[in-house]
Structure formats: structure tokens, C-alpha cells
Scaffold this motif. Structure first.
Motif, PDB file in Angstrom:
ATOM      1  N   ILE A  80       0.833  -1.200   0.000  1.00 58.80           N
ATOM      2  CA  ILE A  80       0.000   0.000   0.000  1.00 58.80           C
ATOM      3  C   ILE A  80       0.871   1.254   0.000  1.00 58.80           C
ATOM      4  O   ILE A  80       0.610   2.209  -0.737  1.00 58.80           O
ATOM      5  CB  ILE A  80      -0.975  -0.002   1.193  1.00 58.80           C
ATOM      6  CG1 ILE A  80      -1.967  -1.168   1.062  1.00 58.80           C
ATOM      7  CG2 ILE A  80      -1.727   1.320   1.273  1.00 58.80           C
ATOM      8  CD1 ILE A  80      -2.884  -1.340   2.262  1.00 58.80           C
ATOM      9  N   ALA A  81       1.919   1.271   0.821  1.00 61.14           N
ATOM     10  CA  ALA A  81       2.779   2.454   0.877  1.00 61.14           C
ATOM     11  C   ALA A  81       3.433   2.731  -0.469  1.00 61.14           C
ATOM     12  O   ALA A  81       3.457   3.878  -0.939  1.00 61.14           O
ATOM     13  CB  ALA A  81       3.842   2.274   1.959  1.00 61.14           C
ATOM     14  N   LEU A  82       3.963   1.694  -1.116  1.00 63.54           N
ATOM     15  CA  LEU A  82       4.604   1.898  -2.411  1.00 63.54           C
ATOM     16  C   LEU A  82       3.579   2.225  -3.488  1.00 63.54           C
ATOM     17  O   LEU A  82       3.854   3.021  -4.396  1.00 63.54           O
ATOM     18  CB  LEU A  82       5.407   0.651  -2.790  1.00 63.54           C
ATOM     19  CG  LEU A  82       6.650   0.398  -1.933  1.00 63.54           C
ATOM     20  CD1 LEU A  82       7.283  -0.939  -2.290  1.00 63.54           C
ATOM     21  CD2 LEU A  82       7.666   1.528  -2.097  1.00 63.54           C
ATOM     22  N   GLY A  83       2.390   1.628  -3.379  1.00 63.44           N
ATOM     23  CA  GLY A  83       1.330   1.971  -4.328  1.00 63.44           C
ATOM     24  C   GLY A  83       0.930   3.424  -4.215  1.00 63.44           C
ATOM     25  O   GLY A  83       0.737   4.120  -5.217  1.00 63.44           O
ATOM     26  N   PRO A 220      -4.488   1.437  -4.035  1.00 67.48           N
ATOM     27  CA  PRO A 220      -3.431   0.881  -4.893  1.00 67.48           C
ATOM     28  C   PRO A 220      -2.484   0.017  -4.079  1.00 67.48           C
ATOM     29  O   PRO A 220      -2.077   0.380  -2.970  1.00 67.48           O
ATOM     30  CB  PRO A 220      -2.722   2.120  -5.437  1.00 67.48           C
ATOM     31  CG  PRO A 220      -3.002   3.199  -4.437  1.00 67.48           C
ATOM     32  CD  PRO A 220      -4.368   2.907  -3.884  1.00 67.48           C
ATOM     33  N   VAL A 221      -2.140  -1.159  -4.620  1.00 62.20           N
ATOM     34  CA  VAL A 221      -1.237  -2.084  -3.940  1.00 62.20           C
ATOM     35  C   VAL A 221      -0.153  -2.516  -4.932  1.00 62.20           C
ATOM     36  O   VAL A 221      -0.459  -3.078  -5.987  1.00 62.20           O
ATOM     37  CB  VAL A 221      -1.979  -3.334  -3.418  1.00 62.20           C
ATOM     38  CG1 VAL A 221      -0.997  -4.300  -2.756  1.00 62.20           C
ATOM     39  CG2 VAL A 221      -3.079  -2.941  -2.441  1.00 62.20           C
ATOM     40  N   GLU A 222       1.091  -2.243  -4.590  1.00 61.38           N
ATOM     41  CA  GLU A 222       2.213  -2.708  -5.394  1.00 61.38           C
ATOM     42  C   GLU A 222       2.530  -4.145  -4.983  1.00 61.38           C
ATOM     43  O   GLU A 222       2.806  -4.412  -3.811  1.00 61.38           O
ATOM     44  CB  GLU A 222       3.443  -1.823  -5.165  1.00 61.38           C
ATOM     45  CG  GLU A 222       4.695  -2.264  -5.881  1.00 61.38           C
ATOM     46  CD  GLU A 222       4.590  -2.165  -7.399  1.00 61.38           C
ATOM     47  OE1 GLU A 222       5.386  -2.833  -8.079  1.00 61.38           O
ATOM     48  OE2 GLU A 222       3.717  -1.410  -7.889  1.00 61.38           O
ATOM     49  N   PRO A 223       2.480  -5.117  -5.907  1.00 65.41           N
ATOM     50  CA  PRO A 223       2.729  -6.515  -5.513  1.00 65.41           C
ATOM     51  C   PRO A 223       4.162  -6.735  -5.058  1.00 65.41           C
ATOM     52  O   PRO A 223       5.092  -6.066  -5.528  1.00 65.41           O
ATOM     53  CB  PRO A 223       2.418  -7.296  -6.787  1.00 65.41           C
ATOM     54  CG  PRO A 223       2.603  -6.322  -7.895  1.00 65.41           C
ATOM     55  CD  PRO A 223       2.189  -4.986  -7.343  1.00 65.41           C
TER      56      PRO A 223
END
Length: 381
Positions: A80-83, A220-223
Motif C-alpha cells: 500500500i505504501a509503495l502503491g 493501490p497495492v504494489e505486488p
């Protein structure tokens, strides 16, 4: 033997094992395969996702199955943080110093490798975080607030709805590590006001290696895992269909019996706590005396060795722990207790008793064993 370390892990429920067995044997397909065997597995996976979503008050597409609570927390914090950073440049994270290691280490990873600033909002002597302090910590570039629903060592329950309201007013996603809360506290995401929740199956009666992150689709979620794009691109890898069925079954069973079990076990725990405090002069209850998990009773015994007390208890047939199983073997005092203002030498005397939801017996004998164990350790044998 009386097993009182259920916060570390719990046995697999027979109903869960029965529900999983077909997907470990004859219904073994890969849900990504385009044939009848794969489609059967895909159908079971979709049904498990929908069952979890119903309990949590979310959409099936919001559910990401993981290998456990640690992976779910890593995906929540880092993902979440990176997204959010990619979508708006936010590079600030808010958490507390008493979180599980999977939260704290994920936050530190973001600090070290991605230049995030991390604010650790302090807690009081009962392990409570002040919502006003969280509100003061929020900045325009805050990417995520992540705070545990219930602490894994002392059982203190946080006011997640109040914290979520603060986040919502500032447009910041909020994640709650609900690994210890599951089976004891309400898990409706809409009622809690959170954007993401982490769960681990082995705290609920599902096998180790099962877990999930529930995260709203708009976040947004960065995998963290890249590959075939499973789990709507948020976690690649062939899905564990049996594990998904297992955690869905365990979650439904826990939720169905939650209210009755919580009330019954809390009453037993309170009698146990009262007996220990009345008979062991050095005993101090840690955590919030009221807002705590029904199944958790944790103490320090100043002037003793916590490890020696545990060994003496096990000799008497009672299995408990000194705190988080994830930090087992460490000589360092509990970071949770130290953050709560407990002196390091006293923190090393901590003993945690965590009861199962199925507990239905008086605990006077356990309290007496605690009293005898502390006396035996103090007398040297």
C-alpha cells in the motif's frame, strides 16, 4: 498437558481438515488451468473468497490469499505504501512501537530502501495509542497508517474505529493487523472503518501457512511477488486452494461462536487474573485491564526469571510463553513491554497465558500452578 499458548498457534479444527481434504487429494487442480479439473479448483477458490468476504463485509475481489499473517502484513505495509507513493509521491508512514515484527520490519525496509519517514506514535503504560496523537502525526504526504487491532503480547485492544475516522478525514488508508483479534473481536471492515485487514489461519483453527489480506479495491497495492498475475495481480503464484478453503471454513466457524466464546472465556480469564494478582505479590498484569483480548492474561514477575517460570510451569503440565513466538530465542526484552515503560530487567520476567475459545474449565488449578512456580523459582528449586 494444558496448552495455554494459543496466541502462538492453535490446533487445526476437525471441520477445517475435513473441508480441505478433497483439495489435497482428488480435487487437486490448478485454478489457472483451462480444463475441468482446473475449473473445479477455480470454483472452490472463488467460493472460499466469497465466504471470507461475507464475514469481513467486503467484496470477494478485495480478498488476497497469502501464506500467513507475516506475508499479509508485508503486502499491506509495503504494497500500500509503495502503491500510494507511485500514485502521488507520498512517503510517510505512521505506526506504533508495539506492533508485530512483520509490521515494524516492513516499515524499516521502506525507510532504508525507499526513503520513507516513519513516525512511531507512542503508547501509554497499558499499551494504548491516543487517537489525538495519531491525528497530530498525519501529514499531507502520509501514505498509510498501520496499527494492530489487538496486541499479540499483552492483548490490548485499540480503538480502531476512532483511528480509522482520523485517517478517513485526511484521505489516508488505514491497515489493521487483525491476526490476534480474529475469533475474539468483530471483523466487519465497514464497521471498523479500515481499508485493509490482515488475518492468519493458524490462529483460527486452519493450518499454518494460510492467511489473507483484505484490501479495498480502490487502494493501490504494489505486488511483492511477480509472475503469473494471480490474485488480481496483487500476489502471483499458484493459489493454495485447500488453504483458502481451510481459512474460509475456520473464519466462519470462529465468527459463528465468537460472541459466546468471548464472553465465557473473558469471565474465566478475569477469575484467573484476580487469583494470580491476589496470591503472587510480585505479579503485575500487563496491558489494558479492560480493553484486552478475552483470551489473554500476561504478567511480569519482578525478581524472577521468566524462562525459569515457564520451565517450572511446563513441568507442572502447563504450556505458556514469554511473549511473541516470532521473537523466540532472543535475549532482548520484549519491545512491546519496553515501549510501555516497563524496565528491561522486569520485561524479561514476562509470562503470557493465552486461552482457547473452547476453554470451559475453572482456572484455579492453573493459578495455583503459577503461584507454586513463582515460589519454586524464587526459592531456587
Amino acid at each position: 498437558m494444558l496448552y495455554l499458548d494459543n496466541a502462538a498457534t492453535s490446533p487445526v479444527r476437525p471441520e477445517v481438515l475435513e473441508a480441505m481434504m478433497p483439495y489435497l487429494t482428488h480435487r487437486f487442480g490448478n485454478p489457472s488451468s483451462h480444463h475441468t479439473v482446473g475449473e473445479d479448483a477455480a470454483g472452490a477458490l472463488a467460493e472460499a473468497r466469497a465466504r471470507v468476504a461475507r464475514v469481513l463485509g467486503m467484496r470477494p475481489g478485495d480478498i488476497v490469499f497469502t501464506s500467513g499473517g507475516t506475508e499479509a502484513n508485508n503486502l499491506a505495509v509495503k504494497g500500500i505504501a509503495l502503491g500510494r507513493f507511485q500514485h502521488g509521491g507520498s512517503r510517510h508512514l505512521i505506526t506504533t512501537p508495539i506492533e508485530h515484527e512483520s509490521i515494524l520490519e516492513s516499515a524499516d525496509y521502506l525507510r532504508r530502501l525507499h526513503g520513507f519517514e516513519v513516525t512511531h506514535v507512542p503508547v501509554d503504560t497499558a499499551g494504548r495509542v491516543d487517537p489525538d496523537a495519531v491525528a497530530r502525526a498525519v501529514r499531507d504526504d502520509t501514505a498509510l497508517i498501520t496499527i494492530g487491532y489487538a496486541n499479540n503480547e499483552v492483548g490490548t485492544v485499540q480503538d480502531i474505529p476512532a483511528l480509522a475516522a482520523i485517517a478517513r478525514a485526511r484521505g489516508v488508508p488505514v491497515h489493521a493487523d487483525a491476526v490476534q483479534a480474529a475469533g475474539w473481536l468483530p471483523l466487519s471492515a465497514p464497521a471498523l472503518g479500515v481499508d485493509a485487514l490482515s488475518l492468519a489461519g493458524h490462529k483460527l483453527g486452519a493450518p499454518k501457512g494460510t492467511g489473507l489480506l483484505a484490501v479495498r479495491g480502490r487502494v493501490p497495492v504494489e505486488p511483492l511477488l511477480h509472475g503469473g498475475g494471480q490474485e488480481r495481480g496483487r500476489r502471483s503464484g499458484t493459489e493454495d486452494v485447500a488453504g483458502a478453503v481451510g481459512i474460509a471454513t475456520a473464519l466462519e466457524l470462529a465468527e459463528a461462536g465468537r460472541a459466546e466464546a468471548s464472553a465465557r472465556v473473558a469471565a474465566l480469564r478475569d477469575r484467573f487474573v484476580a487469583r494470580v494478582l491476589a496470591t503472587v505479590p510480585s505479579a503485575r498484569l500487563t496491558g489494558d485491564p479492560v480493553r484486552r483480548l478475552p483470551g489473554t492474561a500476561s504478567f511480569t514477575f519482578a525478581g524472577t526469571s521468566g524462562e525459569a517460570v515457564l520451565l517450572e510451569l511446563e513441568r507442572r503440565g502447563i504450556v505458556s510463553s514469554s511473549g511473541s513466538a516470532c521473537a523466540a530465542g532472543s535475549d532482548e526484552p520484549s519491545h512491546v513491554l519496553v515501549a510501555m515503560g516497563v524496565a528491561p530487567e522486569v520485561a524479561q520476567t514476562a509470562v503470557r497465558f493465552t486461552f482457547p475459545a473452547g476453554l470451559d474449565q475453572p482456572l484455579d488449578s492453573v493459578a495455583a500452578a503459577v503461584e507454586a512456580s513463582v515460589s519454586a523459582v524464587r526459592s531456587g528449586g
